[in-house]
Motif scaffolding. Structure first.
Motif, PDB file in Angstrom:
ATOM      1  N   HIS A   1      67.216  53.709  33.753  1.00  0.00           N
ATOM      2  CA  HIS A   1      67.370  54.631  32.442  1.00  0.00           C
ATOM      3  C   HIS A   1      66.241  54.109  31.630  1.00  0.00           C
ATOM      4  O   HIS A   1      65.778  54.642  30.482  1.00  0.00           O
ATOM      5  CB  HIS A   1      68.407  54.210  31.809  1.00  0.00           C
ATOM      6  N   SER A   2      65.719  52.956  31.849  1.00  0.00           N
ATOM      7  CA  SER A   2      64.500  52.462  31.498  1.00  0.00           C
ATOM      8  C   SER A   2      63.320  51.767  32.098  1.00  0.00           C
ATOM      9  O   SER A   2      63.969  51.150  33.045  1.00  0.00           O
ATOM     10  CB  SER A   2      64.862  51.460  30.053  1.00  0.00           C
TER      11      SER A   2
ATOM     12  N   PHE B   1      62.388  54.298  27.490  1.00  0.00           N
ATOM     13  CA  PHE B   1      63.805  54.634  27.793  1.00  0.00           C
ATOM     14  C   PHE B   1      63.439  56.332  28.202  1.00  0.00           C
ATOM     15  O   PHE B   1      62.795  56.965  27.432  1.00  0.00           O
ATOM     16  CB  PHE B   1      64.701  54.659  26.497  1.00  0.00           C
TER      17      PHE B   1
ATOM     18  N   GLU C   1      60.099  48.555  25.721  1.00  0.00           N
ATOM     19  CA  GLU C   1      61.003  48.922  26.754  1.00  0.00           C
ATOM     20  C   GLU C   1      60.826  50.478  26.739  1.00  0.00           C
ATOM     21  O   GLU C   1      60.954  51.104  25.663  1.00  0.00           O
ATOM     22  CB  GLU C   1      62.276  48.654  26.645  1.00  0.00           C
TER      23      GLU C   1
ATOM     24  N   ASP D   1      64.235  58.765  25.543  1.00  0.00           N
ATOM     25  CA  ASP D   1      63.407  59.188  24.681  1.00  0.00           C
ATOM     26  C   ASP D   1      62.146  60.037  24.734  1.00  0.00           C
ATOM     27  O   ASP D   1      61.309  60.042  24.006  1.00  0.00           O
ATOM     28  CB  ASP D   1      62.820  57.817  23.940  1.00  0.00           C
TER      29      ASP D   1
END
Length: 479
Positions: free
Chosen positions: A463-464, A101, A99, A104
């Protein structure tokens, strides 16, 4: 960009539309198909993933004066498979979904200034040579440089003219890592071997129906050569293509044609230069047996731009409406947004086996033939409207998407949403604004609302994500 498309008969009213990107239905999909939708003004983008080989036809009744109607020809496209890997155990570990994000995101440790590519196209293999000027984000730092790469055979790697030995770099099935790069700017030269003739993923460089073609959005460039395959790496490109002249008389890439000529052994070359920095997902190459419809456009500042629409020879007569659409889009963008085309040449390539609907590669747009070809004997009003919209959409990306691009793929909806708005306004101005708005609302009700009420619902900017391809959903087209 628009993904694979094409109509199929469905229950009830047939609808033909052009959406901007419509993708990911169920997560467990195996084949990728996009359907054409006429969104906000004859153009929609499509991108959807379905389990079988082709689905859905949408027919948005468009009032388009003086265009004859004929029975709609439904088409079907698809199937995307991937070549089996040599080491299934190792690859299964590498391919475990990870995943990604938004939180990140980190700026790259290195940037690229210039990229010089050389392609030696062959029937059994293709040799790709890249020469990249690299500089660190922080002067004096020298962290490892990690390059993406997939299904590539490394031949050699040199830094500042010195070939690296084993132990100075790491190579696995997904990455090439330079362990101790120089602390300042340096030149990185890589030679690798790829097999476009075996590339059934249709990402990167592949060969189909005798033609070489590329598709690099979102992460296809890593199938061509080792590179930082992310949209915030912007560089100026040159591209030299060499191939057999009898088999591939036409050699195209981004930018302006700088030089061309003959080589020994019946081969020839073409050298292309793109003076504007771009991310690698906008790189394009086409080589094959094609002919063109030629025209010119005079910009508002008085520059003469050469326009060419390339197709297989038998399809050239069907490109008149596409050329009209391109010139109309160029004029409209100048009049409404004050945006003038910035190069001396604009190429469109239309081939029947391009599995994306259309792609906005800088100055070399590639289309599936369905979105370019039309004749009064076979095309409906909706077909003409769809072509006008899609041609406009991909051209408008020259500024909203190409010259001004994404920091990361979480910003995909920015370039697509803004460009969809622009193509909707274009289609409204050249057609009926009321009819276009009705068509757009109909698409929202029939496709976007059900998605928002289902398991694929997500924010416009999630968000991801796990797989970038699944990021292209209908929500992008109605923002």
């Amino acid at each position: 960009m628009a993904r694979l498309v094409l109509p199929c008969k469905g229950a009830g009213l047939a609808r033909t539309g052009l959406l901007g990107l419509v993708s990911s239905a169920p997560l467990q999909v195996t084949n990728r198909v996009s359907f054409l939708e006429n969104s906000a003004k004859n153009i929609y983008r499509y991108r959807r993933f379905l389990t079988s080989e082709a689905l859905c036809r949408r027919n948005c009744r468009f009032s388009y004066p003086s265009l004859s109607r004929a029975k709609q020809a439904n088409r079907l496209i698809c199937s995307v498979a991937t070549e089996s890997l040599k080491n299934p155990v190792e690859e299964s570990k590498m391919d475990t979904p990870k995943e990604i994000f938004l939180k990140d995101y980190k700026r790259p440790d290195y940037y690229f200034d210039t990229v010089d590519l050389r392609f030696s196209l062959g029937e059994e293999k293709t040799i790709v040579s890249s020469k990249i000027t690299v500089f660190p984000r922080i002067e004096g730092s020298s962290p490892p440089l990690v390059l993406d790469g997939h299904d590539i055979k490394l031949v050699s790697i040199c830094v500042n003219g010195k070939e690296l030995k084993e132990g100075e770099y790491l190579l696995d099935s997904r990455h090439l890592t330079l362990l101790s790069p120089p602390s300042g700017s340096f030149t990185l030269e890589i030679v690798n071997e790829i097999h476009p003739e075996k590339n059934t993923s249709l990402e990167g460089l592949y060969k189909s129906s005798g033609n070489f073609c590329t598709q690099c959005e979102a992460e296809g460039f890593r199938n061509i050569t080792f590179y930082q395959d992310r949209p915030d790496i912007m560089a100026k490109y040159t591209c030299r293509i060499e191939a057999d002249k009898s088999l591939y008389p036409v050699l195209l890439s981004n930018g302006n044609l700088i030089e061309q000529g003959d080589l020994e052994g019946g081969r020839h070359y073409a050298l292309w230069e793109d003076p504007f920095k771009k991310p690698c997902y906008l790189f394009a190459l086409v080589a094959g047996q094609l002919e063109s419809r030629d025209d010119t456009f005079i910009t508002r500042s008085g520059r003469k731009v050469s326009l060419r629409i390339w197709t297989p020879a038998q399809d050239v007569p069907k490109t008149a409406h596409a050329m009209y659409s391109l010139k109309a889009a160029m004029k409209w963008d100048e009049d409404v947004f004050g945006l003038e085309y910035d190069l001396d040449l604009f190429n469109i390539v239309a081939v029947p086996d391009f599995n994306m609907g259309a792609m906005e590669n800088k100055s070399l747009n590639i289309f599936n033939s369905k979105l370019v070809l039309a004749s009064p004997e076979t095309a409906t009003d909706a077909d003409y409207a769809a072509i006008l919209g899609v041609i406009g959409h991909e051209y408008f990306h020259n500024w909203t998407g190409n010259r001004v691009t994404c920091r990361d793929w979480f910003q995909l909806s920015l370039k697509e949403g803004l460009t969809v708005f622009r193509d909707q306004e274009f289609s409204s101005d050249l057609g009926s604004r009321t009819v276009k708005r009705i068509a757009d609302v109909s698409k929202l009700r029939n496709y976007q609302f059900p998605q928002d009420a289902g398991p694929m619902a997500h924010p416009v900017r999630p968000h991801s994500y796990i797989k970038m391809d699944n990021f292209y959903t209908g929500k992008l087209f109605f923002t």
